[in-house]
Scaffold this active site. Structure first.
Site, PDB file in Angstrom:
ATOM      1  N   ARG A 149       0.849  -1.182   0.000  1.00  0.00           N
ATOM      2  CA  ARG A 149       0.000   0.000   0.000  1.00  0.00           C
ATOM      3  C   ARG A 149       0.892   1.241   0.000  1.00  0.00           C
ATOM      4  O   ARG A 149       2.054   1.194   0.399  1.00  0.00           O
ATOM      5  CB  ARG A 149      -0.890   0.026   1.244  1.00  0.00           C
ATOM      6  CG  ARG A 149      -1.847  -1.155   1.392  1.00  0.00           C
ATOM      7  CD  ARG A 149      -2.647  -1.028   2.679  1.00  0.00           C
ATOM      8  NE  ARG A 149      -3.653  -2.086   2.829  1.00  0.00           N
ATOM      9  CZ  ARG A 149      -3.467  -3.193   3.521  1.00  0.00           C
ATOM     10  NH1 ARG A 149      -2.299  -3.418   4.125  1.00  0.00           N
ATOM     11  NH2 ARG A 149      -4.431  -4.102   3.610  1.00  0.00           N
ATOM     12  N   LYS A 171      -2.556  -2.059   7.728  1.00  0.00           N
ATOM     13  CA  LYS A 171      -3.722  -1.427   8.341  1.00  0.00           C
ATOM     14  C   LYS A 171      -3.943  -1.969   9.743  1.00  0.00           C
ATOM     15  O   LYS A 171      -3.685  -3.134  10.019  1.00  0.00           O
ATOM     16  CB  LYS A 171      -4.967  -1.692   7.478  1.00  0.00           C
ATOM     17  CG  LYS A 171      -5.048  -0.834   6.228  1.00  0.00           C
ATOM     18  CD  LYS A 171      -6.382  -1.046   5.535  1.00  0.00           C
ATOM     19  CE  LYS A 171      -6.536  -0.105   4.352  1.00  0.00           C
ATOM     20  NZ  LYS A 171      -7.844  -0.281   3.676  1.00  0.00           N
ATOM     21  N   ARG A 243      -0.502  -2.334  -6.787  1.00  0.00           N
ATOM     22  CA  ARG A 243      -0.843  -3.359  -5.792  1.00  0.00           C
ATOM     23  C   ARG A 243      -1.887  -4.315  -6.376  1.00  0.00           C
ATOM     24  O   ARG A 243      -1.787  -5.539  -6.193  1.00  0.00           O
ATOM     25  CB  ARG A 243      -1.373  -2.672  -4.537  1.00  0.00           C
ATOM     26  CG  ARG A 243      -1.890  -3.615  -3.436  1.00  0.00           C
ATOM     27  CD  ARG A 243      -2.222  -2.796  -2.201  1.00  0.00           C
ATOM     28  NE  ARG A 243      -3.083  -3.478  -1.264  1.00  0.00           N
ATOM     29  CZ  ARG A 243      -2.685  -4.330  -0.324  1.00  0.00           C
ATOM     30  NH1 ARG A 243      -1.414  -4.622  -0.208  1.00  0.00           N
ATOM     31  NH2 ARG A 243      -3.553  -4.885   0.510  1.00  0.00           N
ATOM     32  N   HIS A 266      -4.561  -8.791   4.018  1.00  0.00           N
ATOM     33  CA  HIS A 266      -6.010  -8.691   4.193  1.00  0.00           C
ATOM     34  C   HIS A 266      -6.429  -9.462   5.434  1.00  0.00           C
ATOM     35  O   HIS A 266      -6.043 -10.613   5.616  1.00  0.00           O
ATOM     36  CB  HIS A 266      -6.743  -9.266   2.984  1.00  0.00           C
ATOM     37  CG  HIS A 266      -6.678  -8.384   1.777  1.00  0.00           C
ATOM     38  ND1 HIS A 266      -6.945  -8.844   0.497  1.00  0.00           N
ATOM     39  CD2 HIS A 266      -6.386  -7.055   1.648  1.00  0.00           C
ATOM     40  CE1 HIS A 266      -6.818  -7.833  -0.356  1.00  0.00           C
ATOM     41  NE2 HIS A 266      -6.477  -6.760   0.311  1.00  0.00           N
ATOM     42  N   TYR A 275     -10.558  -9.993  -6.218  1.00  0.00           N
ATOM     43  CA  TYR A 275      -9.669 -10.200  -7.324  1.00  0.00           C
ATOM     44  C   TYR A 275      -9.498 -11.732  -7.386  1.00  0.00           C
ATOM     45  O   TYR A 275      -9.371 -12.371  -8.118  1.00  0.00           O
ATOM     46  CB  TYR A 275      -8.248  -9.826  -7.220  1.00  0.00           C
ATOM     47  CG  TYR A 275      -7.785  -8.777  -6.309  1.00  0.00           C
ATOM     48  CD1 TYR A 275      -7.257  -7.674  -6.931  1.00  0.00           C
ATOM     49  CD2 TYR A 275      -7.825  -8.826  -4.926  1.00  0.00           C
ATOM     50  CE1 TYR A 275      -6.741  -6.690  -6.189  1.00  0.00           C
ATOM     51  CE2 TYR A 275      -7.329  -7.831  -4.175  1.00  0.00           C
ATOM     52  CZ  TYR A 275      -6.786  -6.773  -4.815  1.00  0.00           C
ATOM     53  OH  TYR A 275      -6.270  -5.781  -4.089  1.00  0.00           O
TER      54      TYR A 275
END
Length: 304
Positions: A149, A171, A243, A266, A275
């Protein structure tokens, strides 16, 4: 006018969030919770202890009627849920009423990935060898090599680099390690040899600007967009597109959804599905076998 309980609770919630979250996250939650507070006060509610399922439904319905996109509505709900959890832990709510309100459905749109040939042209076009051009090449290679990211790349320090991998803070302040392919490693080595010419004394950032300090998000975006334009890419290039290209190409080659999930950082497999944690050896093997540039070697200048 005395501050009501709701606004005091909101301030306390944001102060607690600021101890663990990034400034950008705190700013976003402050905006979302300000909208919630305004709605509640218009309903005559001045204490978070009065938060109910029906109230949350009406709030999100009113925001939808105002024209908020599904992604923004989902963020509103997430902020409201965080606030409700704060109130629950403070003993002011018996449960989190927001958990009973479904998350607004998100559109399936994702940025179109670049194909492998486009990326090969973009990445393999020679540059002038200057410190800034060498830095930009290293950033470009690392974005695609490791699926980072924008915030993850901007936050990298010299100490985060290892011979074949890089440690990033994802994150939610969740650390992870991702492989760095051969092309990216060579680009980084070239940049590190020139970095002292730009970096200010004691600067820890991996990527620095012409003034010697850490390169900011907007500066990275602008440099990549300009680099892509000069190299003939017909469309705007944003770091997230690199990404997404990383994820798409790796998933097409490996068919290993959980490995790609882990590499992207994730939290939920459903996020990767647009995806189980795998160990490093499995991730590295998947990466080396599937990533288009993991094993690429530069052309022999002698032509042999």
């Amino acid at each position: 006018m005395a501050e009501n309980a709701l606004r005091r609770q909101l301030d306390e919630c944001l102060s607690a969030l600021a101890r663990t979250a990034s400034p950008a996250t705190v700013t976003a939650y402050r905006q979302d919770l300000a909208a919630l507070t305004e709605f509640l006060e218009a309903q005559g509610i001045e204490d978070g202890a009065e938060l109910k399922v029906g109230t949350v439904r009406r709030f999100l319905g009113a925001e939808r009627s105002r024209g908020l996109a599904p992604r923004s509505l989902a963020r509103r709900r997430a902020a409201a849920s965080h606030f409700a959890n704060f109130l629950r832990h403070a003993g002011l709510l018996g449960h989190n009423p927001v958990e009973l309100v479904p998350t607004p459905r998100q559109p399936g749109h994702l940025p179109k990935p670049l194909d492998v040939d486009q990326l090969a042209h973009l990445l393999d076009t020679p540059h002038d060898g200057s410190p800034l051009a060498t830095r930009d090449q290293a950033m470009l290679e690392l974005f695609y090599s490791s699926g980072l990211r924008l915030a993850e790349l901007a936050g990298l320090d010299l100490g985060d680099l290892e011979p074949r991998r890089v440690r990033v803070m994802g994150k939610g302040s969740k650390p992870r390690q991702v492989p760095v392919g051969g092309s990216a490693r060579r680009a980084l080595e070239q940049w590190l040899s020139l970095r002292p010419a730009l970096a200010a004394p004691g600067e820890a950032a991996l990527f620095v600007g012409s003034r010697g300090a850490r390169l900011g998000h907007r500066a990275i975006q602008k440099r990549l967009a300009e680099l892509a334009r000069r190299r003939g890419l017909p469309e705007h290039l944003h770091p997230h597109r690199l990404r997404h290209s990383f994820a798409s190409h790796l998933l097409e080659s490996s068919q290993d959804l959980r490995a790609v999930q882990e590499l992207l950082g994730h939290a939920n497999l459903s996020t990767t599905q647009v995806y189980t944690k795998l160990d490093w050896q499995h991730l590295a093997a998947t990466y080396d076998a599937a990533h288009p540039r993991a094993r690429r070697r530069p052309a022999d200048p002698s032509g042999e």
